[in-house]
Motif scaffolding. Sequence first.
Motif, PDB file in Angstrom:
ATOM      1  N   ARG A 288       0.821  -1.213   0.000  1.00 35.12           N
ATOM      2  CA  ARG A 288       0.000   0.000   0.000  1.00 35.12           C
ATOM      3  C   ARG A 288       0.857   1.266   0.000  1.00 35.12           C
ATOM      4  O   ARG A 288       0.542   2.246  -0.679  1.00 35.12           O
ATOM      5  N   MET A 289       1.918   1.252   0.796  1.00 34.01           N
ATOM      6  CA  MET A 289       2.670   2.483   1.031  1.00 34.01           C
ATOM      7  C   MET A 289       3.980   2.558   0.244  1.00 34.01           C
ATOM      8  O   MET A 289       4.473   3.632  -0.041  1.00 34.01           O
ATOM      9  N   TYR A 317       5.579   1.641   7.679  1.00 31.82           N
ATOM     10  CA  TYR A 317       4.590   1.737   6.590  1.00 31.82           C
ATOM     11  C   TYR A 317       3.179   1.602   7.146  1.00 31.82           C
ATOM     12  O   TYR A 317       2.261   2.308   6.721  1.00 31.82           O
ATOM     13  N   ASP A 320       2.117   4.799   8.902  1.00 31.15           N
ATOM     14  CA  ASP A 320       1.779   5.820   7.895  1.00 31.15           C
ATOM     15  C   ASP A 320       0.434   5.507   7.242  1.00 31.15           C
ATOM     16  O   ASP A 320      -0.367   6.404   6.985  1.00 31.15           O
ATOM     17  N   ARG A 321       0.200   4.229   6.987  1.00 29.72           N
ATOM     18  CA  ARG A 321      -1.060   3.802   6.364  1.00 29.72           C
ATOM     19  C   ARG A 321      -2.247   4.158   7.245  1.00 29.72           C
ATOM     20  O   ARG A 321      -3.264   4.664   6.779  1.00 29.72           O
ATOM     21  N   HIS A 355      -4.618   8.543  -1.749  1.00 26.73           N
ATOM     22  CA  HIS A 355      -3.573   7.532  -1.921  1.00 26.73           C
ATOM     23  C   HIS A 355      -4.216   6.215  -2.359  1.00 26.73           C
ATOM     24  O   HIS A 355      -5.087   5.671  -1.672  1.00 26.73           O
TER      25      HIS A 355
END
Length: 562
Positions: A288-289, A317, A320-321, A355
């Motif tokens: 994802r990131m 990650y 952050d997600r 995103h």
Amino acid sequence: MRWTIKPKPKQADIDQLANSLKVDDLVAQLLLQRGVSTYDEAKKFFRPELSDLHDPFLMKDMEVAVARIEKAIDSNENILIYGDYDVDGTTAVALLSSYLLEDYTNVATYIPDRYGEGYGVSLKGIDFAEDNDFSLIVALDCGVKAINQVNYAKEKGVDFIICDHHRPGEKLPDAIAVLDPKRNDCQYPYDELCGCGVGFKLIQALASKKGQTIESLIPYLDLVATAIGADIVPITGENRVLAYHGMQVVNSNPRIGFQAIINQVKKKELTITDVVFIIAPRINAAGRMEHGQHAVNLLTETDLKQAETFAAAIEQYNFDRRSLDQEITKEALDQIKTNKEENRFTSVVYNENWHKGVIGIVASRLTEIYYRPTLVFTKSGDKLAASARSVKGFDVYKALEGCVDCIEQFGGHKYAAGLTLLEEQYENFKSQFENVVADSIPPELLVPEQQIDAEIALNKISSKLMRIIRQFAPFGPGNMNPVFMAENVQDTGYAKGVGEDEKHLKLTVTQKGSKPIGAIGFNLGDKIGVVKSKNRFDIAFNLDENEWQGNVSIQLKLKDLK
């Protein structure tokens, strides 16, 4: 929520099974509701054996796939293991590549970039194979609709074996072999395998040709159990066997990559629910990131120190997600309110800056809040890409088929799908999707359903019942953790909101003739008014355990109350 009580089996059937197993009526009822009606079926349910797994050669094209891989090894060809960037795809790639690498070195892995290539088999991936002299690609968890891509590879002299579990289109790709139990012409006895599960059947077939036993493949089952949980496939039949033994590996001898994640989260014994909510999001966060290859690197690493370095990066990650997911969910909710779309049959939202890696999670969040079929769009190159999520009982894939003239490409399952379309088609699609859903969704599906297995008196809850219920695990679709209902209960007077913003509800309940028993209701803090002042109310709950200062006690995990 609307509560629906599952039909109670015939009393004669309950009595017969209860006598046969020497269990009480309630346990017999729960088993019958799960399709277990005889002693032998109960034995398979409670003690799934690896010998219960089906012969992999019952799957269409398995002989051809094995022969092509054996030929590649004999001819010293380079083999590229290609997979999707989610948990199912990355675990499948880790599984097949690490198995082949045990005694053959010309094997590499390839995960497409979510942003540069998108979902499925990409032309860029095929170009990579040609440029690096790979003559065989084995695609996992994708490829069953990659007709043009497989033809493109063929022109370049690159062969394809496809291992997928998604619904095929009318035509199959012209690959050497297409392993997919959902093929119309495949007679394989179980068609609910995940992508990693199909990959496991392939290594099971390869192993049998080499004279290896199924026991030699046990170390790979932590990957399969994780994929089964993360991909939300039914935990029935063959999936139950794989998940049951896979969870034993997770808890007793996990691969180094899993151990590195477990060390970070500091949890002793994991259930498949923990795998879904602790391990899977971290594996997913890489794709994802950043890039799904980071997840494969972690899952195939054999040095703990290196794995812990990879796991620390993936933990970041995931952090952050989570931040992005919260931010975008808020923006999406604001968009729905600003456009006054709260009362539609669907939620369809778009922002070109969202995103792409988290729109699927945001779609799930919106579905939880508004409880209706949902699509979240963002910009992807010169097109728009979306993740679709649905509500229980409604086939969003079928609904998308009704909007096919607005869509460039789509794929997925009944409850989750992905699609791309041209920006100028967005408003047309949004309107068409709303109309298709409005015309086809039964009104009751727009109200969350709480299924209840059985009614129970609180004084019937015991540590013995708790022990038996725990043996029903692993839980998941087709075998959910039993939900019980108790009527006319009261709080002892100490109910309170707990957690951030007091959004959870903690209480102790009694029923006529019962001892007090602790209960926790996550996200039910707003129901505190229902339980105050010795009001009587009904509860729907799972049985759970609460550990406090070394003491373990039974507690009720509330699903709803009214």
